[in-house]
Structure formats: structure tokens, C-alpha cells
Motif scaffolding. Structure first.
Motif, PDB file in Angstrom:
ATOM      1  N   MET A   1       1.099  -1.636  -0.296  1.00 21.83           N
ATOM      2  CA  MET A   1      -0.288  -0.166  -0.360  1.00 21.83           C
ATOM      3  C   MET A   1       0.708   1.492  -0.139  1.00 21.83           C
ATOM      4  O   MET A   1       1.547   1.639   1.126  1.00 21.83           O
ATOM      5  N   THR A   2       1.225   2.349  -0.921  1.00 22.55           N
ATOM      6  CA  THR A   2       1.387   3.050  -0.844  1.00 22.55           C
ATOM      7  C   THR A   2       0.847   4.211  -0.541  1.00 22.55           C
ATOM      8  O   THR A   2      -0.464   4.369   0.369  1.00 22.55           O
ATOM      9  N   ARG A   3       1.523   5.707  -0.314  1.00 24.04           N
ATOM     10  CA  ARG A   3       1.106   6.303   0.747  1.00 24.04           C
ATOM     11  C   ARG A   3       0.003   6.945   0.250  1.00 24.04           C
ATOM     12  O   ARG A   3      -0.863   7.840   1.594  1.00 24.04           O
ATOM     13  N   SER A   4      -0.232   7.055  -0.940  1.00 23.02           N
ATOM     14  CA  SER A   4      -1.329   8.083  -1.985  1.00 23.02           C
ATOM     15  C   SER A   4      -2.104   7.300  -1.784  1.00 23.02           C
ATOM     16  O   SER A   4      -2.849   7.871  -1.839  1.00 23.02           O
ATOM     17  N   GLU A   5      -2.140   5.955  -1.602  1.00 23.53           N
ATOM     18  CA  GLU A   5      -3.333   4.710  -0.680  1.00 23.53           C
ATOM     19  C   GLU A   5      -3.805   4.759  -0.056  1.00 23.53           C
ATOM     20  O   GLU A   5      -5.166   4.447   0.291  1.00 23.53           O
ATOM     21  N   THR A   6      -3.119   5.538   1.162  1.00 27.86           N
ATOM     22  CA  THR A   6      -3.960   5.656   2.438  1.00 27.86           C
ATOM     23  C   THR A   6      -4.677   7.104   3.242  1.00 27.86           C
ATOM     24  O   THR A   6      -4.603   7.709   3.912  1.00 27.86           O
ATOM     25  N   THR A   7      -4.331   8.130   1.823  1.00 22.71           N
ATOM     26  CA  THR A   7      -4.820  10.194   1.450  1.00 22.71           C
ATOM     27  C   THR A   7      -6.128   9.899   2.425  1.00 22.71           C
ATOM     28  O   THR A   7      -7.042   8.907   1.603  1.00 22.71           O
ATOM     29  N   GLY A   8      -5.934  10.504   4.107  1.00 23.31           N
ATOM     30  CA  GLY A   8      -7.013  10.846   4.853  1.00 23.31           C
ATOM     31  C   GLY A   8      -7.222   9.719   5.076  1.00 23.31           C
ATOM     32  O   GLY A   8      -8.599   9.590   5.133  1.00 23.31           O
ATOM     33  N   GLY A   9      -6.211   8.663   5.308  1.00 20.07           N
ATOM     34  CA  GLY A   9      -7.294   7.371   6.091  1.00 20.07           C
ATOM     35  C   GLY A   9      -7.971   6.561   5.107  1.00 20.07           C
ATOM     36  O   GLY A   9      -8.863   5.198   5.563  1.00 20.07           O
ATOM     37  N   TRP A  10      -8.371   6.929   3.458  1.00 18.27           N
ATOM     38  CA  TRP A  10      -8.730   6.334   2.726  1.00 18.27           C
ATOM     39  C   TRP A  10      -8.275   5.125   2.062  1.00 18.27           C
ATOM     40  O   TRP A  10      -6.685   5.112   2.056  1.00 18.27           O
ATOM     41  N   ARG A  11      -8.345   3.258   1.986  1.00 15.66           N
ATOM     42  CA  ARG A  11      -8.398   2.119   1.603  1.00 15.66           C
ATOM     43  C   ARG A  11      -8.863   1.830   0.465  1.00 15.66           C
ATOM     44  O   ARG A  11      -9.735   2.590   0.617  1.00 15.66           O
ATOM     45  N   PRO A  12      -8.482   1.643  -0.764  1.00 15.84           N
ATOM     46  CA  PRO A  12      -9.549   0.453  -1.648  1.00 15.84           C
ATOM     47  C   PRO A  12     -10.040  -0.810  -1.397  1.00 15.84           C
ATOM     48  O   PRO A  12      -9.034  -1.194  -0.736  1.00 15.84           O
ATOM     49  N   CYS A  13     -11.207  -0.674  -1.335  1.00 14.82           N
ATOM     50  CA  CYS A  13     -11.273  -2.691  -0.870  1.00 14.82           C
ATOM     51  C   CYS A  13     -11.071  -3.491  -1.461  1.00 14.82           C
ATOM     52  O   CYS A  13     -10.464  -4.840  -0.812  1.00 14.82           O
ATOM     53  N   THR A  14     -11.001  -3.028  -2.906  1.00  9.55           N
ATOM     54  CA  THR A  14     -10.413  -4.102  -3.645  1.00  9.55           C
ATOM     55  C   THR A  14      -9.449  -3.321  -4.454  1.00  9.55           C
ATOM     56  O   THR A  14      -9.118  -2.646  -4.628  1.00  9.55           O
ATOM     57  N   SER A  15      -8.642  -4.944  -5.543  1.00  7.31           N
ATOM     58  CA  SER A  15      -8.256  -3.983  -6.499  1.00  7.31           C
ATOM     59  C   SER A  15      -8.880  -3.819  -8.041  1.00  7.31           C
ATOM     60  O   SER A  15      -7.601  -3.071  -9.123  1.00  7.31           O
ATOM     61  N   ASP A  16      -9.628  -3.453  -7.939  1.00  7.92           N
ATOM     62  CA  ASP A  16     -10.797  -3.305  -8.888  1.00  7.92           C
ATOM     63  C   ASP A  16     -10.336  -1.806  -9.006  1.00  7.92           C
ATOM     64  O   ASP A  16     -10.482  -0.716  -8.216  1.00  7.92           O
ATOM     65  N   ARG A  17     -10.590  -0.926 -10.693  1.00  8.85           N
ATOM     66  CA  ARG A  17     -10.303   0.376 -10.737  1.00  8.85           C
ATOM     67  C   ARG A  17     -11.830   0.393 -12.030  1.00  8.85           C
ATOM     68  O   ARG A  17     -11.610  -0.245 -12.876  1.00  8.85           O
ATOM     69  N   HIS A  18     -12.303   0.972 -12.095  1.00 11.58           N
ATOM     70  CA  HIS A  18     -14.401   0.458 -12.370  1.00 11.58           C
ATOM     71  C   HIS A  18     -14.240   2.116 -13.674  1.00 11.58           C
ATOM     72  O   HIS A  18     -13.822   3.172 -12.806  1.00 11.58           O
ATOM     73  N   GLN A  19     -14.996   2.212 -14.836  1.00 15.48           N
ATOM     74  CA  GLN A  19     -14.759   3.412 -15.239  1.00 15.48           C
ATOM     75  C   GLN A  19     -16.301   4.298 -13.850  1.00 15.48           C
ATOM     76  O   GLN A  19     -15.720   5.532 -14.499  1.00 15.48           O
ATOM     77  N   LEU A  20     -17.504   3.777 -13.789  1.00 16.34           N
ATOM     78  CA  LEU A  20     -18.142   4.442 -13.028  1.00 16.34           C
ATOM     79  C   LEU A  20     -18.706   3.356 -12.452  1.00 16.34           C
ATOM     80  O   LEU A  20     -19.811   2.691 -12.624  1.00 16.34           O
ATOM     81  N   ALA A  21     -18.143   3.102 -11.072  1.00 19.78           N
ATOM     82  CA  ALA A  21     -18.235   2.868  -9.678  1.00 19.78           C
ATOM     83  C   ALA A  21     -19.597   3.555  -9.194  1.00 19.78           C
ATOM     84  O   ALA A  21     -18.958   4.563  -9.644  1.00 19.78           O
ATOM     85  N   GLU A  22     -20.999   2.918  -8.840  1.00 13.81           N
ATOM     86  CA  GLU A  22     -21.911   3.983  -8.596  1.00 13.81           C
ATOM     87  C   GLU A  22     -22.770   3.066  -7.149  1.00 13.81           C
ATOM     88  O   GLU A  22     -22.806   1.727  -7.333  1.00 13.81           O
ATOM     89  N   GLY A  23     -24.114   3.694  -6.983  1.00 17.30           N
ATOM     90  CA  GLY A  23     -25.017   2.859  -6.095  1.00 17.30           C
ATOM     91  C   GLY A  23     -24.354   2.254  -5.098  1.00 17.30           C
ATOM     92  O   GLY A  23     -25.152   0.939  -4.828  1.00 17.30           O
ATOM     93  N   ALA A  24     -23.960   2.501  -4.372  1.00 19.90           N
ATOM     94  CA  ALA A  24     -23.215   1.833  -3.394  1.00 19.90           C
ATOM     95  C   ALA A  24     -24.355   1.077  -2.212  1.00 19.90           C
ATOM     96  O   ALA A  24     -24.968   2.483  -1.898  1.00 19.90           O
ATOM     97  N   ARG A  25     -24.677   0.449  -2.077  1.00 16.01           N
ATOM     98  CA  ARG A  25     -25.531  -0.265  -0.885  1.00 16.01           C
ATOM     99  C   ARG A  25     -25.410  -0.729   0.029  1.00 16.01           C
ATOM    100  O   ARG A  25     -24.238  -2.516  -0.492  1.00 16.01           O
ATOM    101  N   TRP A  26     -25.484  -1.102   1.338  1.00 13.39           N
ATOM    102  CA  TRP A  26     -25.077  -2.321   2.568  1.00 13.39           C
ATOM    103  C   TRP A  26     -26.381  -2.578   1.943  1.00 13.39           C
ATOM    104  O   TRP A  26     -26.962  -2.620   2.745  1.00 13.39           O
ATOM    105  N   HIS A  27     -26.022  -4.486   2.482  1.00 15.75           N
ATOM    106  CA  HIS A  27     -26.930  -5.459   2.462  1.00 15.75           C
ATOM    107  C   HIS A  27     -26.678  -6.484   2.618  1.00 15.75           C
ATOM    108  O   HIS A  27     -25.605  -7.159   1.926  1.00 15.75           O
ATOM    109  N   ASP A  28     -27.044  -6.872   3.752  1.00 17.63           N
ATOM    110  CA  ASP A  28     -26.839  -8.917   4.248  1.00 17.63           C
ATOM    111  C   ASP A  28     -25.892  -8.692   4.660  1.00 17.63           C
ATOM    112  O   ASP A  28     -24.176  -9.881   4.382  1.00 17.63           O
ATOM    113  N   GLY A  29     -24.708  -7.458   5.345  1.00 19.91           N
ATOM    114  CA  GLY A  29     -23.620  -7.993   5.580  1.00 19.91           C
ATOM    115  C   GLY A  29     -22.248  -7.599   5.229  1.00 19.91           C
ATOM    116  O   GLY A  29     -21.590  -7.866   5.228  1.00 19.91           O
ATOM    117  N   SER A  30     -22.773  -6.755   3.886  1.00 16.79           N
ATOM    118  CA  SER A  30     -21.237  -6.862   2.364  1.00 16.79           C
ATOM    119  C   SER A  30     -22.090  -5.780   1.779  1.00 16.79           C
ATOM    120  O   SER A  30     -23.091  -4.967   1.532  1.00 16.79           O
TER     121      SER A  30
END
Length: 307
Positions: A1-30
Motif C-alpha cells: 500500500m503506497t502513501r497515496s493510497e491511504t490519503t486521509g485514511g482512505w483505502r481501496p476495498c479491492t484491486s478493481d478500478r471501475h469506469q463508473l462505480a456507483e450505487g453503493a448499498r450495504w445489505h446482508d453484511g456486504s
């Protein structure tokens, strides 16, 4: 994990880089979210190694999904030019295609269920023609109704816990409107301006309401997530390490923000990532889509139940 990837305490959930990720919803523990332009639905279950699980690949723009109530693990989706039910491994079963027009290229955009199980989703012209979009409500009997027109890029909506208040953004105009809802019928009975952002601040995109009633707004192009109180006051601004945050969700002691590479000439290492950080903020899980039987229990609406 590079320093740029933890800016402000943020980190990526996965290795994916999406074109237009949207519609985040928490459901059934995921965490569930879409890549709108690629037509995929994804699930993140807590592992920070590797890609997210691909749940659906529709081959058409996928604006939003909500789980269907009851067994079976199906989804109601705002996809292409309509609203459909999707069972695992099966093709879309269309309830209606309200955005289909001969004179314009239209698609569905963001959407969510209200606490009573109705699914609300907006439409827009693919080139964001002013006033070409609308907001639709899919009732628990599977019928689809237009409730607002004259929108350009509708995002949200999000609902209060009692279902009596709805917040809706029109990203193209930088506005968020608060609507009064009759929870018994789903009819809108009043509205008022809630927030208006200047172009240099970014455009209000996906939103979430926390358990205190505060509204969290992803600012597309602004590289920021804002927290507004119920009175419209700005309570907090969270800088993001990439310019296009697109939606917000809370669950499992974490805050999640989807982001996009779309329309970035030089996307950075976190553009298109789903970012997360620990938080004490809590919010209700995403409500399911379903019908209520005579005992008041929610059950799934399947393709066979369509009118």
C-alpha cells in the motif's frame, strides 16, 4: 500500500478500478455497488485482497439495484431504458421500459427502495439534455409510475427512516430538493430546495442518510463528500483522494465511497476504486423491494407475480 493510497485514511476495498462505480448499498453484511457503464453488479464482503465478486453482468448500462425481499437472492434493477427483475443467473424480466423514446437516447440512472419496499429510479438522456429525465416509482405490485419530469441528471433518491421525506439531486444543476412523501401511497405532496452548489464545488451525486438524519453527498468533480444537517447546514467536508466520488454508504463500522475514472484525462491510482475508512457513523441497511402480504410480512415479487 503506497502513501497515496491511504490519503486521509482512505483505502481501496479491492484491486478493481471501475469506469463508473456507483450505487453503493450495504445489505446482508456486504457492500454492493454497480459499474454503471459496464453493466456490472459487484459484492464486497470484507477481504482487501483481489477483485470484488461479480454478481451480475447485464451488458447494458446499470444505474442501480435493490435486493428483492424473501428467499432467492434476486434483484430489481434500473438498467438500460427500464426497470426489471433479475434472478441469479437469469436474464432481466422487464416490468416496464419507461425511458424508451424514439426521439432520444435515454438510460436509467440512480435508484433505491424506500422503507415500504417501493423502488424509485431516475432516467436521463445519455448526453444529459436539459429536462429530458424523469423519476419513476415502482410499486410493490410491479407497476411503474412517473412521479417527476423535467429532470436532467437525477441522482439519489434517499429516504428518511419513516419514508416521509425524500432527497433528490439533479446533478447537472447542482441542486438537492427535499420532497414530502405519503408513505401509504408513495405520492409526493410537497417539495422545497435543500441545497444548491456552485459549479466549482462539484456536482451532487449519490447520497446517504445516516441514523441522525444527516445527509451525506458525494460531490462529482469536487473530490469531496459533504455532510449536511436536516436544516441544510454544512456540518463536515471530507476530502477524497480522487476527483469523482459518486456514491456513499455505511455499514459494518465503515464508510464507503465509490469513485470513477470516467471523464478523467489522467486518472490517478485511486480513480475508479471503491474507497473505505473506519467510522462511527451508522445508517440503516438498504431496504429490499417486495410486496406486503395480509399479515404484514414482506415477500419477494417474482416475474410470475407481474401484472
Amino acid at each position: 500500500m503506497t502513501r497515496s493510497e491511504t490519503t486521509g485514511g482512505w483505502r481501496p476495498c479491492t484491486s478493481d478500478r471501475h469506469q463508473l462505480a456507483e450505487g453503493a448499498r450495504w445489505h446482508d453484511g456486504s457492500l454492493w455497488y454497480v459499474d454503471l457503464l459496464r453493466g456490472g453488479l459487484y459484492r464486497w464482503s470484507g477481504s482487501f485482497d483481489g477483485p470484488a465478486e461479480t454478481v451480475l453482468s447485464l451488458g447494458m448500462p446499470l444505474g442501480a439495484v435493490a435486493p428483492t425481499a424473501g428467499p432467492g437472492g434476486g434483484w430489481v434493477v434500473a438498467a438500460g431504458d427500464g426497470i426489471a427483475l433479475c434472478a441469479p443467473g437469469g436474464p432481466p424480466e422487464w416490468l416496464a421500459r419507461p425511458a424508451r423514446r424514439a426521439d432520444r437516447a435515454m438510460r436509467m440512472n440512480d435508484g433505491v427502495c424506500d422503507p415500504t419496499g417501493r423502488f424509485w429510479a431516475g432516467s436521463m438522456e445519455t448526453g444529459a439534455a436539459p429536462g429530458a429525465g424523469a423519476l419513476y416509482r415502482t410499486d410493490t405490485d410491479g407497476s411503474v409510475h412517473q412521479v417527476l419530469d423535467g429532470l436532467t441528471v437525477p441522482n439519489g433518491p434517499v429516504f428518511s427512516a419513516d419514508g416521509r421525506m425524500m432527497y433528490l439531486a439533479d446533478s447537472a444543476h447542482g441542486t438537492i430538493t427535499r420532497h414530502v412523501v405519503d408513505p401509504a401511497t408513495g405520492e409526493l405532496t410537497g417539495s422545497e430546495p435543500f441545497a444548491c452548489l456552485a459549479a466549482h464545488e462539484g456536482r451532487p451525486d449519490g447520497m446517504a442518510l445516516d441514523d441522525r438524519g444527516d445527509l451525506w453527498v458525494a460531490l462529482w468533480g469536487g473530490g469531496e463528500v459533504r455532510r449536511y444537517g436536516p436544516d441544510g447546514s454544512l456540518r463536515r467536508s471530507l476530502p477524497m483522494p480522487t476527483p469523482h466520488p459518486s456514491s456513499v454508504a455505511f455499514g459494518g463500522g465503515r464508510m464507503f465511497v465509490t469513485t470513477a475514472r470516467h471523464r478523467l484525462e489522467r486518472p490517478g491510482p485511486l480513480a475508479g476504486a471503491v474507497l473505505t475508512r473506519p467510522t462511527g457513523v451508522t445508517a440503516r441497511p438498504s431496504p429490499p423491494f417486495g410486496i406486503t402480504d395480509r399479515q404484514g410480512d414482506i415477500t419477494a415479487l417474482t416475474p410470475a407475480d407481474k401484472p
